[in-house]
Design an enzyme around this catalytic site. Sequence first.
Site, PDB file in Angstrom:
ATOM      1  N   LYS A  98       0.841  -1.200   0.000  1.00 50.02           N
ATOM      2  CA  LYS A  98       0.000   0.000   0.000  1.00 50.02           C
ATOM      3  C   LYS A  98       0.882   1.259   0.000  1.00 50.02           C
ATOM      4  CE  LYS A  98      -4.012  -1.735   2.562  1.00 50.02           C
ATOM      5  NZ  LYS A  98      -5.019  -1.500   1.505  1.00 50.02           N
ATOM      6  N   ARG A 148     -10.500 -11.387   1.314  1.00 54.16           N
ATOM      7  CA  ARG A 148     -11.336 -12.439   0.711  1.00 54.16           C
ATOM      8  C   ARG A 148     -10.635 -13.797   0.757  1.00 54.16           C
ATOM      9  NH1 ARG A 148     -11.525  -8.898  -4.618  1.00 54.16           N
ATOM     10  NH2 ARG A 148     -11.285  -7.350  -2.967  1.00 54.16           N
TER      11      ARG A 148
HETATM   12  N1  BES Z   1      -8.272  -3.640   4.177  1.00 56.28           N
HETATM   13  C1  BES Z   1      -8.362  -3.202   2.833  1.00 56.28           C
HETATM   14  C2  BES Z   1      -9.617  -2.370   2.562  1.00 56.28           C
HETATM   15  C3  BES Z   1      -9.676  -1.011   3.194  1.00 56.28           C
HETATM   16  C4  BES Z   1      -9.150   0.080   2.538  1.00 56.28           C
HETATM   17  C5  BES Z   1     -10.336  -0.818   4.386  1.00 56.28           C
HETATM   18  C6  BES Z   1      -9.249   1.344   3.095  1.00 56.28           C
HETATM   19  C7  BES Z   1     -10.431   0.441   4.954  1.00 56.28           C
HETATM   20  C8  BES Z   1      -9.898   1.533   4.295  1.00 56.28           C
HETATM   21  C9  BES Z   1      -8.387  -4.391   1.892  1.00 56.28           C
HETATM   22  O1  BES Z   1      -7.658  -5.489   2.300  1.00 56.28           O
HETATM   23  C10 BES Z   1      -7.835  -3.935   0.596  1.00 56.28           C
HETATM   24  O2  BES Z   1      -6.693  -3.579   0.579  1.00 56.28           O
HETATM   25  N2  BES Z   1      -8.644  -3.963  -0.446  1.00 56.28           N
HETATM   26  C11 BES Z   1      -8.203  -3.560  -1.731  1.00 56.28           C
HETATM   27  C12 BES Z   1      -8.831  -4.483  -2.749  1.00 56.28           C
HETATM   28  C13 BES Z   1      -8.273  -4.327  -4.139  1.00 56.28           C
HETATM   29  C14 BES Z   1      -6.799  -4.689  -4.146  1.00 56.28           C
HETATM   30  C15 BES Z   1      -9.046  -5.214  -5.058  1.00 56.28           C
HETATM   31  C16 BES Z   1      -8.655  -2.117  -1.959  1.00 56.28           C
HETATM   32  O3  BES Z   1      -9.715  -1.735  -1.478  1.00 56.28           O
HETATM   33  O4  BES Z   1      -7.893  -1.380  -2.562  1.00 56.28           O
HETATM   34 MN    MN Z   2      -5.653  -5.323   1.701  1.00 58.52          MN
END
Ligand code: BES
Ligand code: MN
Length: 495
Positions: free
Chosen positions: A275, A349
């Site tokens: 991230k 997931r």
């Molecule tokens: N934990 C995150 C989602 C999230 C993002 C929660 C911001 C709260 C605030 C999740 O694991 C994630 O990173 N999801 C990705 C999915 C994508 C890679 C398909 C996302 O939301 O960018």
């Molecule tokens: Mn994630």
Amino acid sequence: MNISVAAEEHTTHPCPALVVGCVEDDFPADGLLAPLDRLLGGGIAALRASGEFTGRLNRVKVLHTFGRLPAERLILVGVGKRGELTAERLRQAAGSAAKGAGVAGVTRLSSVLHRAGDVDGAIGASVEGFILGGYSFSNYKTVPPDERPVEGVTVLLPAGAATADAEREAGEAATLCEAVCFARDLVSHPGNVATPSFLAEKALEMAGRLGITCRVLDREEMERLSMEGILSVAKGSHQPPRFIILEYLAGAAGKRPTVLVGKGVTFDSGGISLKPREGMERMKDDMAGAAAVMGTFMAAAGLRLPVNLVGLIPAAENLPGGGAYKPGDIVRTMAGKTVEIVNTDAEGRMLLCDALHYAQRYKPAALIDLATLTGACLVALGAIATGAMGNDPALIKGLKTAGEASGERLWELPLWDEYGELMKSDVADLKNAGGPHAGTISAAWFLKQFAGKAKWVHIDIAGTAWEEKGRPYLPKGATGVGVRLLVEYLRKSAG
Ligand code: BES
Ligand code: MN
Ligand code: ZN
């Protein structure tokens, strides 16, 4: 938190602070405020006349009474227009009053706020607002902050009134909110403390105290069960994964349980698909689904709800260590379906699919998962509503109704088959991320493939688990979202 009920005249009740609700532009004419105004020589009427305090929802005025009343202070809180008064508004007003009390350094409140209008469940709603609005997390502050959390609330009934019903309502609200605060604490603890093993220890401790059965699977047991989705995510971290199983069976013997699944990623760095650095610290909240499930068990047992409940929490940390799973890897999940990893940041997931598959052995009456699953959900609904998708309209409706009643609102997104196109892989049964469009829905569609025949709803709390600014009864930080929603659902819909 110490909650009590007293049937005493509010004008003669001694206390550090008395909370009184003010109906917008309609005070101090009413029965509660008029005698207070007289004792204060018309001071309250003057405040209104000057426009300094009008009773607008969530406005607070703290007044010293300088001996004119046995209450040392009055906390006037606006509840808005008379015709618009709801339990949610009382909850908010109580939260605002608790905040005002905290600023004034008052930790014990007495309250007649629930008598501001004719609202069902007014006592419970106001107690919820006081406890949740007065919450703060200061475990890691060497010097405690000036604003002290509310420690006690006395609910005032008219002199001579019977107290039993009010005591039950207030007591139940307190039990519920202690569970919400337990969930908030879990989310607030940083990732270096709240590891998968820490979650498991907290679950065992809470369960032991409340007569809930709790079992924790370690890596070896998860390997024996082929929980490769969870194990893959855990590979990049030195923290071993855990799979927590909670069982609270207080419903009819043999009645199929409601199964709750909570995402327990104790820190989500994104893994190899790292991230961006800005704001990554928030990703300690990626176990808010797990916290909601644990909090719901704490409340269900505390309230002795007559339900059969199972909780499943896959817990892991998502880091880019040398053993980490990688884009291009193909993972065979517990259900046997293969998944091509295209983004290691779509890790939630990968945990949930194994937990949903594991849930099948319980033949759930309802299967509900909670997860901070997609940033896209925050984009779509903001922090105002939680996303919901599922395969059973009646279950979704029951949860939406519980959302309205609890103030933890849900909004449904469509889950049409066509969205599945986004998740097709050239080399495996599925891929784990579907690109930039409809991110919340494609994630839910992925999960649906593992829900089997169960009536299932996925609840995406990515937007609602963490409050950025602070709202009346949601102080900045962890909200504990899901606990009040699920308890309300269990009270009304499961038996
Ligand atoms: N934990 C995150 C989602 C999230 C993002 C929660 C911001 C709260 C605030 C999740 O694991 C994630 O990173 N999801 C990705 C999915 C994508 C890679 C398909 C996302 O939301 O960018
Ligand atoms: Mn994630
Ligand atoms: Zn995540």
